[in-house]
Design a protein around this motif. Structure first.
Motif, short mmCIF file in Angstrom:
data_model
loop_
_atom_site.label_atom_id
_atom_site.label_comp_id
_atom_site.label_asym_id
_atom_site.label_seq_id
_atom_site.Cartn_x
_atom_site.Cartn_y
_atom_site.Cartn_z
N LEU A 286 -5.21 -5.02 -4.85
CA LEU A 286 -5.14 -5.95 -5.98
C LEU A 286 -6.37 -5.83 -6.85
N VAL A 287 -6.63 -4.64 -7.32
CA VAL A 287 -7.81 -4.40 -8.14
C VAL A 287 -7.36 -3.74 -9.44
N LEU A 288 -7.89 -4.22 -10.57
CA LEU A 288 -7.63 -3.58 -11.86
C LEU A 288 -8.45 -2.29 -11.88
N SER B 159 7.09 13.78 0.32
CA SER B 159 6.46 12.48 0.13
C SER B 159 6.79 11.99 -1.27
N VAL B 160 7.38 10.80 -1.36
CA VAL B 160 7.76 10.21 -2.64
C VAL B 160 7.00 8.89 -2.77
N GLY B 161 6.17 8.77 -3.80
CA GLY B 161 5.42 7.55 -4.04
C GLY B 161 5.87 6.88 -5.33
N TRP B 162 6.07 5.56 -5.27
CA TRP B 162 6.44 4.75 -6.44
C TRP B 162 5.35 3.70 -6.60
N PHE B 163 4.61 3.75 -7.70
CA PHE B 163 3.39 2.97 -7.86
C PHE B 163 3.53 2.00 -9.03
N PHE B 164 3.23 0.72 -8.78
CA PHE B 164 3.32 -0.33 -9.80
C PHE B 164 1.93 -0.92 -10.02
N PHE C 66 5.64 0.02 2.46
CA PHE C 66 5.48 -0.83 1.29
C PHE C 66 4.21 -1.64 1.46
N THR C 67 3.31 -1.53 0.50
CA THR C 67 2.01 -2.19 0.63
C THR C 67 1.82 -3.35 -0.34
N GLY C 68 2.82 -3.67 -1.15
CA GLY C 68 2.70 -4.71 -2.15
C GLY C 68 2.73 -4.12 -3.55
N GLY C 69 1.87 -3.15 -3.81
CA GLY C 69 1.83 -2.51 -5.11
C GLY C 69 2.54 -1.18 -5.18
N ILE D 108 1.71 -9.17 -0.16
CA ILE D 108 0.38 -9.73 -0.37
C ILE D 108 0.11 -9.80 -1.87
N GLY D 109 -0.26 -10.98 -2.35
CA GLY D 109 -0.57 -11.12 -3.76
C GLY D 109 0.65 -11.19 -4.66
N ARG D 110 1.76 -11.75 -4.17
CA ARG D 110 2.99 -11.79 -4.98
C ARG D 110 2.74 -12.43 -6.36
#
Length: 433
Positions: free
Chosen positions: A394-396, A263-268, A245-248, A370-372
């Motif tokens: 944390l980049v758009l 490999s299962v990725g869930w991206f927010f 888990f990396t935050g995003g 990180i960056g909550r």
């Protein structure tokens, strides 16, 4: 360095093996909810077992033996009928619990025999959460399926990505507690691959590892940074037993068998404040390729594709008896030790690390993030500078950097969600898009 026996115990996931019994105590993501909405039957191989996942007409999920108990036909070629899955060979019907609901000819020939009541099929629990379908293959009582904090976030574009990796799951998971690889595999190597003249990435000056209830955190101080940065004070999470888990985003390394990993990725991705409110009626999913069909070589262009190259490069099952570990590997050493200890705990009848049993706690399970504030409260589009840009993740971003092959319709849906196409939507209010 591990012994041959330790390496064997670490990597074998079949039923009855120490690691297999440990992993069966946890929920594993095996499909996307939208997958079963598109097609309600999916063949699944999980920890060496051939199964079929289905969604019945009531919306319940079933995970049962791939082969019908009648003549062993492949149930993934059957069809959903009412609350069960019907075999295409002779019409026997099975519900999510493995109970036989019908045996058409037997019921005609011997209507009072109730033969169906004496036949059952292997069945496991399956449950949906956060756009994923999860499986539990262990004993009762099953733990709760964790509601990780990001699963509760609003105003985010979520997507799910699958890849099938031809190697053992452990070498994939060891990547989750190896911070230094990012400097080399993803930064320096990317510069070489792209023949870039950009400045070299910052060097790791210090790394640290800490255990907590749901895994380990890895922390780092980079050249030009300090121990006041969130990369050190908060860190990233090696999620127990097989996640990152990396935050995003989350990544899970799900054992298909001892030689193959899903490999299962869930991206927010948080949308800018000017695009709120944003909701998804359906979380999209896709499968990322890992090989270039023209060359037969592994794809190296995206972050996780680079990880895959490192994992498969260690061999189908890494030979850890030949390793020479150093200071940067303290996290890997700690993780191996703990997971072998947990396997021993399960073998003695105990409960391993990180199982969720408390319904109140499971309403929203906090993790180091990180960056909550960025993820929860959002951001103004013109504020994506400074600290946000300097903090990884944390980049758009305009494009999806993690895996190759994002379908065009998902890429466009993401751009619409982020407002990147607003020049084409002049005069349209964000909430109506």
């Amino acid at each position: 360095m591990l012994t041959e026996e330790q390496n064997r115990r670490l990597t074998q996931t079949g039923a009855g093996t120490p690691m297999g019994e440990l992993l069966r105590r946890y929920w594993m993501p095996i499909a996307a909810v939208a997958e079963l909405d598109d097609k309600p039957i999916k063949p699944v191989r999980l920890m060496g077992e051939d199964l079929v996942l289905f969604k019945n007409e009531r919306g319940d999920y079933g995970l049962i033996d791939r082969h019908c108990a009648h003549r062993r036909a492949d149930l993934s070629y059957g069809w959903v009928d009412g609350c069960g899955l019907r075999c295409n060979y002779h019409g026997w019907q099975w519900d999510p619990s493995g109970r036989c609901l019908g045996q058409p000819f037997e019921e005609v020939a011997h209507p009072d025999a109730r033969f169906k009541d004496r036949v059952r099929i292997k069945a496991y629990q399956a449950e949906a959460k956060a756009g994923l379908v999860w499986a539990y293959l262990g004993p009762d009582p099953a733990p709760l399926l964790p509601t990780w904090e990001p699963f509760t976030w609003k105003n985010g574009f979520v997507q799910i990505v699958f890849s099938e990796i031809p190697c053992n799951w452990v070498q994939c998971q060891e990547n989750s507690i190896d911070p230094v690889h990012f400097e080399w595999l993803h930064s320096n190597w990317s510069r070489v691959l792209n023949r870039a003249d950009s400045p070299k990435p910052p060097t790791h000056l210090r790394v640290g590892f800490d255990e907590f209830e749901y895994g380990f955190t890895y922390r780092r101080v980079l050249e030009g940074g300090s121990d006041q940065d969130e990369l050190w004070t908060v860190g990233r999470t090696c999620l127990w037993p097989n996640g990152l888990f990396t935050g995003g985003h989350f990544e899970w390394r799900v054992p298909i068998d001892d030689e193959t990993t899903l490999s299962v990725g869930w991206f927010f991705d948080r949308v800018p404040n000017d695009m709120e409110p944003f909701t998804q009626d359906r979380i999209p999913y896709w499968t990322s390729p890992i090989k270039d069909p023209k060359t037969g070589r592994w794809i190296t262009s995206h972050i996780m594709n680079q990880d895959f190259v490192a994992w498969v490069g260690q061999g189908t099952i890494a030979d850890r008896t030949k390793e020479h570990l150093g200071e940067s590997d303290r996290g890997v050493i700690t993780m191996r030790k703990r997971i072998l200890e947990d396997a021993d705990t399960v073998a003695r009848g105990g409960e391993p690390k990180g199982l969720m049993r408390d319904p109140d706690e499971n309403g929203c399970v906090a993790l180091p993030i990180i960056g909550r504030k960025y993820f929860v409260d959002g951001f103004a589009r013109d504020a994506v500078t400074g600290d946000l840009q300097r903090t990884p993740g944390l980049v758009l971003r305009q494009d999806f950097p993690f895996l190759i092959g994002q379908p065009e319709e998902i890429r466009l849906a993401y751009k619409r969600a982020m407002g990147f196409d607003r020049e084409h939507l002049a005069g349209v209010r964000p909430e109506t898009r």
